[in-house]
Design an enzyme around this catalytic site. Structure first.
Site, PDB file in Angstrom:
ATOM      1  CE  LYS A   1       4.273   3.407   6.629  1.00 23.00           C
ATOM      2  NZ  LYS A   1       3.372   2.677   5.722  1.00 23.00           N
TER       3      LYS A   1
ATOM      4  CE  LYS B   1      11.284   5.384   3.600  1.00 20.24           C
ATOM      5  NZ  LYS B   1      10.857   4.056   3.845  1.00 20.24           N
TER       6      LYS B   1
ATOM      7  CE  LYS C   1       3.920   4.794  -2.591  1.00 18.54           C
ATOM      8  NZ  LYS C   1       3.416   3.451  -2.434  1.00 18.54           N
TER       9      LYS C   1
HETATM   10  P1  AMP Z   1       6.114   1.480  -0.709  1.00 19.34           P
HETATM   11  O1  AMP Z   1       5.820   2.691  -1.488  1.00 19.34           O
HETATM   12  O2  AMP Z   1       6.466   1.769   0.705  1.00 19.34           O
HETATM   13  O3  AMP Z   1       5.074   0.421  -0.864  1.00 19.34           O
HETATM   14  O4  AMP Z   1       7.437   0.889  -1.341  1.00 19.34           O
HETATM   15  C1  AMP Z   1       7.447   0.110  -2.500  1.00 19.34           C
HETATM   16  C2  AMP Z   1       8.842  -0.297  -2.898  1.00 19.34           C
HETATM   17  O5  AMP Z   1       9.620   0.863  -3.199  1.00 19.34           O
HETATM   18  C3  AMP Z   1       9.620  -1.057  -1.822  1.00 19.34           C
HETATM   19  O6  AMP Z   1      10.393  -2.062  -2.441  1.00 19.34           O
HETATM   20  C4  AMP Z   1      10.500  -0.013  -1.228  1.00 19.34           C
HETATM   21  O7  AMP Z   1      11.680  -0.552  -0.667  1.00 19.34           O
HETATM   22  C5  AMP Z   1      10.820   0.852  -2.432  1.00 19.34           C
HETATM   23  N1  AMP Z   1      11.133   2.222  -2.024  1.00 19.34           N
HETATM   24  C6  AMP Z   1      10.307   3.095  -1.384  1.00 19.34           C
HETATM   25  N2  AMP Z   1      10.928   4.265  -1.163  1.00 19.34           N
HETATM   26  C7  AMP Z   1      12.172   4.134  -1.676  1.00 19.34           C
HETATM   27  C8  AMP Z   1      13.301   5.005  -1.773  1.00 19.34           C
HETATM   28  N3  AMP Z   1      13.267   6.246  -1.296  1.00 19.34           N
HETATM   29  N4  AMP Z   1      14.427   4.530  -2.370  1.00 19.34           N
HETATM   30  C9  AMP Z   1      14.472   3.273  -2.877  1.00 19.34           C
HETATM   31  N5  AMP Z   1      13.452   2.409  -2.812  1.00 19.34           N
HETATM   32  C10 AMP Z   1      12.313   2.821  -2.230  1.00 19.34           C
END
Ligand code: AMP
Ligand code: TRP
Length: 342
Positions: A118, A201, A204
């Site tokens: 990041k 991956k 967002k």
């Molecule tokens: P975040 O949007 O970064 O706050 O992520 C929230 C949750 O979603 C966390 O538990 C991440 O590990 C999970 N997560 C985010 N992106 C992925 C993805 N591409 N595949 C699986 N889990 C994800």
């Protein structure tokens, strides 16, 4: 206090930074719902303090926080069974984070791959909050003495750091106060990949909207994105080893398995031998069946924002009944003089 003295308690969080997507759903949200069904206390958090470690427009942050709360509920979290909170409404998270800033070492933070990704090449210009991010995450978890944390694969390193912070705190102060939390990384889709590039991956922040399925996408958008998802020219194998070196194919199979709640082996036993032209419509149909009701329900809940705000207010009240005593005990351990009754 022995380790067994910690009551099992589940905590997890998601950043309200917009574009809640299929990876969040399969890697995290769907698992949260599974844990809610077990006989354990479950606490789920919109981590707005984490979101602002990179710039967030204030209006968008408000909207995304309410939308995330709507997503939690639409996906099956019940605000009575689980405690749903907005991080900034429970001040003990930030207060404990400060203590942990004084426990964690610079070197630990510098090794975090999320920080490196990041902050990019221009680390000098990244916020101090982005660097300290994992200490706040450790505080989120440990301010509840949470023992189980369901997350996607990308959060594994942060959870290891959470354990390191708990261990160092306990060691430095000669106590057994914070539990060594278990990461729970389960299911067929702990790392959902981009639909445009099987080596990245689903995220967002990907500039291409076609790379992800958003939880707010309607049935047409979902079907179209799956139809256009990158694949290779081969047909589908009937065994997992036939998916080696085929990241895009592997990803679509994983998504199918997670949505259908089947193992990858089971899915391949059914679809082995099919071409993508046949498999993609099956996947699109399944995705629409599972996701469209969630997006419809999210939109309905978003019509009553006052209700969402009440749910979060009530959640914070319930959460503080847990966090306030734990923070106070932490301050006492550290040697801070506490207020007395006058
Ligand atoms: P975040 O949007 O970064 O706050 O992520 C929230 C949750 O979603 C966390 O538990 C991440 O590990 C999970 N997560 C985010 N992106 C992925 C993805 N591409 N595949 C699986 N889990 C994800
Ligand atoms: N860092 C997590 C993410 O980006 C979000 C998060 C913050 C979290 N605090 C947490 C997850 C505590 C689990 C537990 O995905």
């Amino acid at each position: 206090m022995s380790e067994t003295a910690f009551t099992p308690r589940v905590f997890s969080g998601i950043q309200p930074s917009g574009n809640l997507h299929l990876g969040n759903y399969l890697g995290a949200l769907k698992r949260f719902v599974d844990w809610q069904a077990k006989d354990m206390e479950t606490i789920y958090c919109m981590v707005d303090l984490h979101a602002i470690t990179v710039w967030q427009d204030p209006k968008d942050l408000q909207q995304s926080t309410r939308e995330l709360c709507a997503g939690f509920i639409a996906a099956g979290l019940d605000p009575e069974s689980s405690i749903l909170i907005n991080q900034s409404q429970v001040p003990e998270h930030a207060q404990l984070a400060w203590i942990f800033n004084c426990i964690a070492r610079m070197g630990w933070m510098q090794r975090m791959t999320q920080w490196k990704d990041k902050a990019g090449k221009n680390q000098q210009n990244a916020s101090l909050g982005l660097f300290a991010y994992p200490a706040l995450m450790a505080a989120d978890i440990l301010v509840y003495h949470a023992t189980h944390v369901p997350v996607g694969e990308d959060q594994k390193q942060h959870l290891e750091l959470t354990r390191d912070i708990a261990i160092k705190f306990n060691h430095d102060y000669g106590v057994n106060f914070f539990p060594e939390t278990e990461p729970v990384i389960e299911g067929a889709a702990t790392r959902v990949m981009s639909l445009r590039d099987g080596s990245k991956k689903m995220s967002k922040s990907d500039a291409s909207d076609a790379s992800r399925i958003n939880m707010t996408d309607d049935a047409d958008a979902i079907a179209k994105k799956i139809r256009k998802a990158k694949t290779d020219p081969e047909g589908l194998p009937s065994e997992v080893k036939g998916l080696e070196e085929r990241p895009e194919a592997r990803n679509l199979i994983n998504i199918y398995a997670a949505l259908a709640e089947q193992s990858v082996d089971q899915v391949l036993a059914d679809v082995g031998g099919k071409q993508f032209s046949e498999f993609k419509p099956m996947l699109a149909e399944l995705a629409v069946e599972k996701l469209a009701p969630i997006s419809t329900e999210m939109a309905r809940l978003m019509n009553d924002q006052a209700e969402i705000d009440k749910i979060l207010t009530r959640g914070a009240e319930r959460a503080r009944a847990i966090t306030a005593p734990i923070l106070r005990q932490t301050y006492e351990i550290v040697g801070m003089v506490q207020p007395v009754e006058l």
